[in-house]
Design a protein around this motif. Structure first.
Motif, PDB file in Angstrom:
ATOM      1  N   ASP A 136      35.906  19.484 -15.171  1.00 27.50           N
ATOM      2  CA  ASP A 136      35.903  20.426 -16.283  1.00 27.50           C
ATOM      3  C   ASP A 136      35.174  21.722 -15.939  1.00 27.50           C
ATOM      4  OD1 ASP A 136      37.284  18.668 -18.013  1.00 27.50           O
ATOM      5  OD2 ASP A 136      35.407  17.626 -18.511  1.00 27.50           O
ATOM      6  N   CYS A 137      34.690  21.831 -14.703  1.00 30.59           N
ATOM      7  CA  CYS A 137      33.936  23.035 -14.328  1.00 30.59           C
ATOM      8  C   CYS A 137      34.479  23.630 -13.029  1.00 30.59           C
ATOM      9  CB  CYS A 137      32.446  22.744 -14.225  1.00 30.59           C
ATOM     10  SG  CYS A 137      32.006  21.343 -13.190  1.00 30.59           S
ATOM     11  N   LEU A 138      35.807  23.811 -13.013  1.00 27.73           N
ATOM     12  CA  LEU A 138      36.441  24.379 -11.829  1.00 27.73           C
ATOM     13  C   LEU A 138      35.904  25.774 -11.532  1.00 27.73           C
ATOM     14  CD1 LEU A 138      38.683  23.473  -9.822  1.00 27.73           C
ATOM     15  CD2 LEU A 138      40.285  24.833 -11.179  1.00 27.73           C
ATOM     16  N   HIS A 139      35.593  26.526 -12.576  1.00 26.51           N
ATOM     17  CA  HIS A 139      35.083  27.886 -12.377  1.00 26.51           C
ATOM     18  C   HIS A 139      33.740  27.883 -11.663  1.00 26.51           C
ATOM     19  CE1 HIS A 139      33.204  26.415 -16.031  1.00 26.51           C
ATOM     20  NE2 HIS A 139      32.341  27.421 -16.006  1.00 26.51           N
ATOM     21  N   LEU A 140      32.897  26.874 -11.951  1.00 25.70           N
ATOM     22  CA  LEU A 140      31.608  26.786 -11.275  1.00 25.70           C
ATOM     23  C   LEU A 140      31.786  26.371  -9.813  1.00 25.70           C
ATOM     24  CD1 LEU A 140      29.296  25.146 -13.975  1.00 25.70           C
ATOM     25  CD2 LEU A 140      29.267  27.511 -13.137  1.00 25.70           C
ATOM     26  N   HIS A 141      32.756  25.506  -9.555  1.00 25.79           N
ATOM     27  CA  HIS A 141      33.053  25.139  -8.168  1.00 25.79           C
ATOM     28  C   HIS A 141      33.498  26.370  -7.383  1.00 25.79           C
ATOM     29  CE1 HIS A 141      32.586  20.796  -8.220  1.00 25.79           C
ATOM     30  NE2 HIS A 141      33.259  20.732  -9.347  1.00 25.79           N
ATOM     31  N   PHE A 142      34.359  27.179  -7.999  1.00 22.03           N
ATOM     32  CA  PHE A 142      34.829  28.382  -7.299  1.00 22.03           C
ATOM     33  C   PHE A 142      33.687  29.367  -7.077  1.00 22.03           C
ATOM     34  CE2 PHE A 142      36.545  32.688  -7.205  1.00 22.03           C
ATOM     35  CZ  PHE A 142      37.466  32.571  -6.174  1.00 22.03           C
ATOM     36  N   ARG A 149      32.730  15.129  -4.909  1.00 26.81           N
ATOM     37  CA  ARG A 149      33.640  16.081  -5.554  1.00 26.81           C
ATOM     38  C   ARG A 149      33.166  17.513  -5.316  1.00 26.81           C
ATOM     39  NH1 ARG A 149      34.268  15.192 -11.719  1.00 26.81           N
ATOM     40  NH2 ARG A 149      35.213  13.237 -10.973  1.00 26.81           N
ATOM     41  N   VAL A 150      31.847  17.704  -5.373  1.00 25.34           N
ATOM     42  CA  VAL A 150      31.274  19.022  -5.100  1.00 25.34           C
ATOM     43  C   VAL A 150      31.573  19.438  -3.660  1.00 25.34           C
ATOM     44  CG1 VAL A 150      29.133  20.348  -4.946  1.00 25.34           C
ATOM     45  CG2 VAL A 150      29.451  18.728  -6.816  1.00 25.34           C
ATOM     46  N   VAL A 151      31.401  18.497  -2.720  1.00 24.13           N
ATOM     47  CA  VAL A 151      31.672  18.773  -1.305  1.00 24.13           C
ATOM     48  C   VAL A 151      33.143  19.107  -1.100  1.00 24.13           C
ATOM     49  CG1 VAL A 151      31.649  17.809   1.029  1.00 24.13           C
ATOM     50  CG2 VAL A 151      29.757  17.323  -0.532  1.00 24.13           C
ATOM     51  N   PHE A 152      34.025  18.341  -1.758  1.00 21.61           N
ATOM     52  CA  PHE A 152      35.462  18.560  -1.597  1.00 21.61           C
ATOM     53  C   PHE A 152      35.872  19.948  -2.079  1.00 21.61           C
ATOM     54  CE2 PHE A 152      39.649  18.646  -3.622  1.00 21.61           C
ATOM     55  CZ  PHE A 152      40.457  18.355  -2.536  1.00 21.61           C
ATOM     56  N   TYR A 153      35.445  20.305  -3.280  1.00 19.15           N
ATOM     57  CA  TYR A 153      35.861  21.608  -3.814  1.00 19.15           C
ATOM     58  C   TYR A 153      35.275  22.759  -3.008  1.00 19.15           C
ATOM     59  CZ  TYR A 153      38.491  20.071  -7.858  1.00 19.15           C
ATOM     60  OH  TYR A 153      39.459  19.530  -8.675  1.00 19.15           O
ATOM     61  N   PHE A 154      34.078  22.550  -2.469  1.00 19.73           N
ATOM     62  CA  PHE A 154      33.525  23.598  -1.626  1.00 19.73           C
ATOM     63  C   PHE A 154      34.395  23.785  -0.382  1.00 19.73           C
ATOM     64  CE2 PHE A 154      30.991  25.125   1.917  1.00 19.73           C
ATOM     65  CZ  PHE A 154      30.513  26.319   1.388  1.00 19.73           C
ATOM     66  N   ALA A 155      34.756  22.683   0.267  1.00 19.31           N
ATOM     67  CA  ALA A 155      35.593  22.770   1.471  1.00 19.31           C
ATOM     68  C   ALA A 155      36.948  23.389   1.151  1.00 19.31           C
ATOM     69  CB  ALA A 155      35.769  21.386   2.091  1.00 19.31           C
ATOM     70  N   LEU A 156      37.524  23.020   0.003  1.00 14.95           N
ATOM     71  CA  LEU A 156      38.842  23.536  -0.384  1.00 14.95           C
ATOM     72  C   LEU A 156      38.789  25.043  -0.652  1.00 14.95           C
ATOM     73  CD1 LEU A 156      41.806  23.107  -1.254  1.00 14.95           C
ATOM     74  CD2 LEU A 156      40.940  22.593  -3.558  1.00 14.95           C
ATOM     75  N   PHE A 157      37.912  25.447  -1.562  1.00 14.82           N
ATOM     76  CA  PHE A 157      37.844  26.863  -1.919  1.00 14.82           C
ATOM     77  C   PHE A 157      37.318  27.714  -0.770  1.00 14.82           C
ATOM     78  CE2 PHE A 157      37.515  25.460  -6.553  1.00 14.82           C
ATOM     79  CZ  PHE A 157      38.836  25.800  -6.818  1.00 14.82           C
ATOM     80  N   ALA A 158      36.380  27.175  -0.007  1.00 16.32           N
ATOM     81  CA  ALA A 158      35.837  27.937   1.120  1.00 16.32           C
ATOM     82  C   ALA A 158      36.905  28.178   2.179  1.00 16.32           C
ATOM     83  CB  ALA A 158      34.638  27.200   1.724  1.00 16.32           C
TER      84      ALA A 158
END
Length: 303
Positions: A72-78, A187-196
């Motif tokens: 629910d916090c995709l914007h914070l991940h980005f 999940r935090v690690v995954f989104y960081f790797a994806l967006f990065a």
């Protein structure tokens, strides 16, 4: 990430061992970056570090399915990824252009900037302890860089290293914001790797240098080392509060000083050693002023 201790140790002791292992692999990743300096661009190094990290996470995604990355916090991940890629790019440049111990030291100034960023971003109050620690920290940086005798040390690598620490502090504050949503560490690690990976692909293409098979193997090793360091750090903070374990992250400066001396003949003056001690004291002072959380979903950026 939750791991069961393999040895009959207390949570603090086991967490400390994981931190030490994480910092060792982090310095090893810095050594690979230093080795590749001039062979590939910093932009390429950042892209491949994140792309290979994403590749390493695909088996986890395959086992757990799409449900594992619902958020629910995709914007914070980005936002965290944007800040993290900026910090990583700056720190990678520093790793490649400065002595190993100095690069590690600049990364360890990150805790000094967290209270400042948190003050402006989320309104956290600054205590007298924060002001003293910040002053001590920058005094330590001056001792290590020794501007009075080596004016040339104030180069782009130092400036970018410090700016990377500021951005790294910003990522810590963004992670605090995500804690309220109970985001799992992987999940935090995954989104960081994806967006990065997405954010770094265009800069890498613009600064592209030819790659050999051997260079790709080194870049893959960088991804493995950095991801392993990230996972170990995440696991460590699942065994003891961050306030108790934070001091052990300064082991990276010791590892970097020894390995830099062994492989590249780098040395530290007595003034630099005094500066390192001052910065460590400042970092500990900051940690003493932070609330102790039972489990911290913390993932660091920088390598």
């Amino acid at each position: 990430m939750n791991t069961k201790p393999l040895l009959p140790l207390s949570g603090l002791a086991y967490g400390a061992l994981l931190i030490l292992a994480s910092e060792f692999f982090l310095v090893c990743a810095g050594m690979v970056i230093k080795h590749l300096n001039g062979v590939v661009s910093t932009e390429q190094t950042v892209f491949f570090r994140n792309a290979f990290a994403l590749l390493l996470l695909l088996p986890w995604l395959w086992r757990n399915g799409v449900q594992a990355v619902k958020t629910d916090c995709l914007h914070l991940h980005f936002l965290r990824s944007l800040l993290g890629v900026t910090a990583m790019s700056c720190m990678f440049y520093a790793w490649g252009h400065l002595p190993l111990a100095q690069s590690a030291l600049l990364k360890q100034t990150m805790p000094l900037f967290v209270p400042i960023v948190a003050f402006f971003w989320v309104g956290e109050r600054l205590s007298w302890r924060n002001f003293v620690a910040i002053g001590l920290g920058f005094a330590g940086v001056l001792l290590v860089l020794n501007p009075f005798q080596e004016a040339a040390v104030f180069n782009l690598a130092v400036v970018l290293g410090l700016f990377g620490a500021v951005m790294g502090g910003s990522t810590k504050v963004s992670i605090r914001r995500m804690r309220s949503s109970e985001e799992p560490a992987l999940r935090v690690v995954f989104y960081f790797a994806l967006f990065a990976s997405v954010l770094s692909v265009i800069p890498a293409a613009l600064a592209w240098l030819p790659l050999t098979g051997e260079t790709l193997l080194w870049l893959f090793l960088l991804g493995v080392l950095a991801t392993l360091a990230q996972w170990l750090l995440t696991a460590a903070y699942g065994h003891a509060p961050a306030g108790q374990l934070g001091a052990f992250t300064y082991a990276s400066v010791i590892f970097a000083a020894v390995l830099g001396w062994w492989l590249w003949g780098e040395s530290l003056s007595l003034l630099a050693i005094a500066g390192i001690g001052t910065i460590i004291a400042a970092g500990l002072l900051v940690m003493l002023g932070q609330p102790r959380l039972p489990v911290a979903r913390l993932v660091e950026d920088g390598a």
